[in-house]
Design a protein around this motif. Sequence first.
Motif, PDB file in Angstrom:
ATOM      1  N   LYS A 147     -70.948 -59.822 -72.368  1.00 19.34           N
ATOM      2  CA  LYS A 147     -70.743 -59.244 -71.086  1.00 19.34           C
ATOM      3  C   LYS A 147     -69.461 -60.035 -70.339  1.00 19.34           C
ATOM      4  O   LYS A 147     -68.348 -59.381 -70.157  1.00 19.34           O
ATOM      5  N   SER A 148     -69.443 -61.228 -70.536  1.00 19.18           N
ATOM      6  CA  SER A 148     -68.269 -62.185 -70.281  1.00 19.18           C
ATOM      7  C   SER A 148     -66.857 -61.802 -70.805  1.00 19.18           C
ATOM      8  O   SER A 148     -65.836 -61.526 -69.992  1.00 19.18           O
ATOM      9  N   ASN A 149     -67.080 -61.864 -71.958  1.00 20.07           N
ATOM     10  CA  ASN A 149     -65.822 -61.465 -73.000  1.00 20.07           C
ATOM     11  C   ASN A 149     -65.308 -59.945 -72.561  1.00 20.07           C
ATOM     12  O   ASN A 149     -64.206 -59.876 -72.752  1.00 20.07           O
ATOM     13  N   ALA A 150     -66.264 -59.088 -72.577  1.00 18.26           N
ATOM     14  CA  ALA A 150     -65.915 -57.609 -72.321  1.00 18.26           C
ATOM     15  C   ALA A 150     -65.314 -57.437 -70.796  1.00 18.26           C
ATOM     16  O   ALA A 150     -64.265 -56.752 -70.929  1.00 18.26           O
ATOM     17  N   ARG A 151     -65.849 -58.263 -69.939  1.00 15.30           N
ATOM     18  CA  ARG A 151     -65.256 -57.952 -68.977  1.00 15.30           C
ATOM     19  C   ARG A 151     -63.772 -58.650 -68.571  1.00 15.30           C
ATOM     20  O   ARG A 151     -63.033 -58.158 -67.963  1.00 15.30           O
ATOM     21  N   THR A 152     -63.511 -59.778 -69.471  1.00 16.85           N
ATOM     22  CA  THR A 152     -62.382 -60.576 -69.393  1.00 16.85           C
ATOM     23  C   THR A 152     -61.293 -59.436 -69.808  1.00 16.85           C
ATOM     24  O   THR A 152     -60.130 -59.543 -69.446  1.00 16.85           O
ATOM     25  N   VAL A 153     -61.580 -58.629 -70.876  1.00 17.81           N
ATOM     26  CA  VAL A 153     -60.465 -57.719 -71.681  1.00 17.81           C
ATOM     27  C   VAL A 153     -60.640 -56.486 -70.861  1.00 17.81           C
ATOM     28  O   VAL A 153     -59.717 -55.711 -71.407  1.00 17.81           O
ATOM     29  N   GLY A 154     -61.455 -56.289 -69.975  1.00 16.99           N
ATOM     30  CA  GLY A 154     -61.263 -54.968 -69.090  1.00 16.99           C
ATOM     31  C   GLY A 154     -62.226 -53.855 -69.745  1.00 16.99           C
ATOM     32  O   GLY A 154     -61.841 -52.910 -69.420  1.00 16.99           O
ATOM     33  N   ALA A 155     -63.068 -54.146 -70.577  1.00 17.62           N
ATOM     34  CA  ALA A 155     -64.075 -53.451 -71.160  1.00 17.62           C
ATOM     35  C   ALA A 155     -65.408 -53.373 -70.159  1.00 17.62           C
ATOM     36  O   ALA A 155     -66.355 -53.853 -70.693  1.00 17.62           O
ATOM     37  N   MET A 156     -64.994 -52.639 -69.093  1.00 13.31           N
ATOM     38  CA  MET A 156     -66.020 -52.776 -68.087  1.00 13.31           C
ATOM     39  C   MET A 156     -67.595 -52.025 -68.055  1.00 13.31           C
ATOM     40  O   MET A 156     -68.617 -52.701 -68.023  1.00 13.31           O
ATOM     41  N   ALA A 157     -67.288 -50.785 -68.875  1.00 19.04           N
ATOM     42  CA  ALA A 157     -68.656 -50.023 -69.263  1.00 19.04           C
ATOM     43  C   ALA A 157     -69.377 -51.055 -70.289  1.00 19.04           C
ATOM     44  O   ALA A 157     -70.573 -51.247 -70.203  1.00 19.04           O
ATOM     45  N   LEU A 158     -68.590 -51.632 -71.362  1.00 18.79           N
ATOM     46  CA  LEU A 158     -69.435 -52.477 -72.228  1.00 18.79           C
ATOM     47  C   LEU A 158     -69.873 -53.584 -71.595  1.00 18.79           C
ATOM     48  O   LEU A 158     -71.083 -54.178 -72.037  1.00 18.79           O
ATOM     49  N   GLY A 159     -69.202 -54.215 -70.653  1.00 14.24           N
ATOM     50  CA  GLY A 159     -69.922 -55.347 -70.066  1.00 14.24           C
ATOM     51  C   GLY A 159     -71.160 -54.839 -69.236  1.00 14.24           C
ATOM     52  O   GLY A 159     -72.134 -55.738 -69.120  1.00 14.24           O
TER      53      GLY A 159
END
Length: 118
Positions: free
Chosen positions: A64-76
């Motif tokens: 979740k944290s990694n996904a949000r950092t790269v902008g993959a919000m739905a994955l987050g």
Amino acid sequence: MKQTTASPVLDLDMLKAVVGDEPEVIADFLADFRRVATTALEALQAALQAGELERISGLAHRLKSNARTVGAMALGESSARLEVEAGQGRPIAELKTSIEALERELHTVAGRIDRLLA
């Protein structure tokens, strides 16, 4: 690396806010994220098979944290749901469904990353 713009799948403005807008740095982060996220998915599937709810929750939290950092919000968001579900001790069948949804989302993000890095 091709033009980096916001998309429904991957909002690179989120990543740029963290690392700047140097194309090589962004490309490195995206490649690292893709590798780490794929490994995390494999670990999630193994933890599911073993019935390790605490491990599922921890892996989902990191993804979740990694996904949000790269902008993959739905994955987050998919990762956040899985983290909560595992933390609540939901049945394995429910967690399996959530991991499958997360896998589909990751596949979409990975495809976008591949196109950006081509």
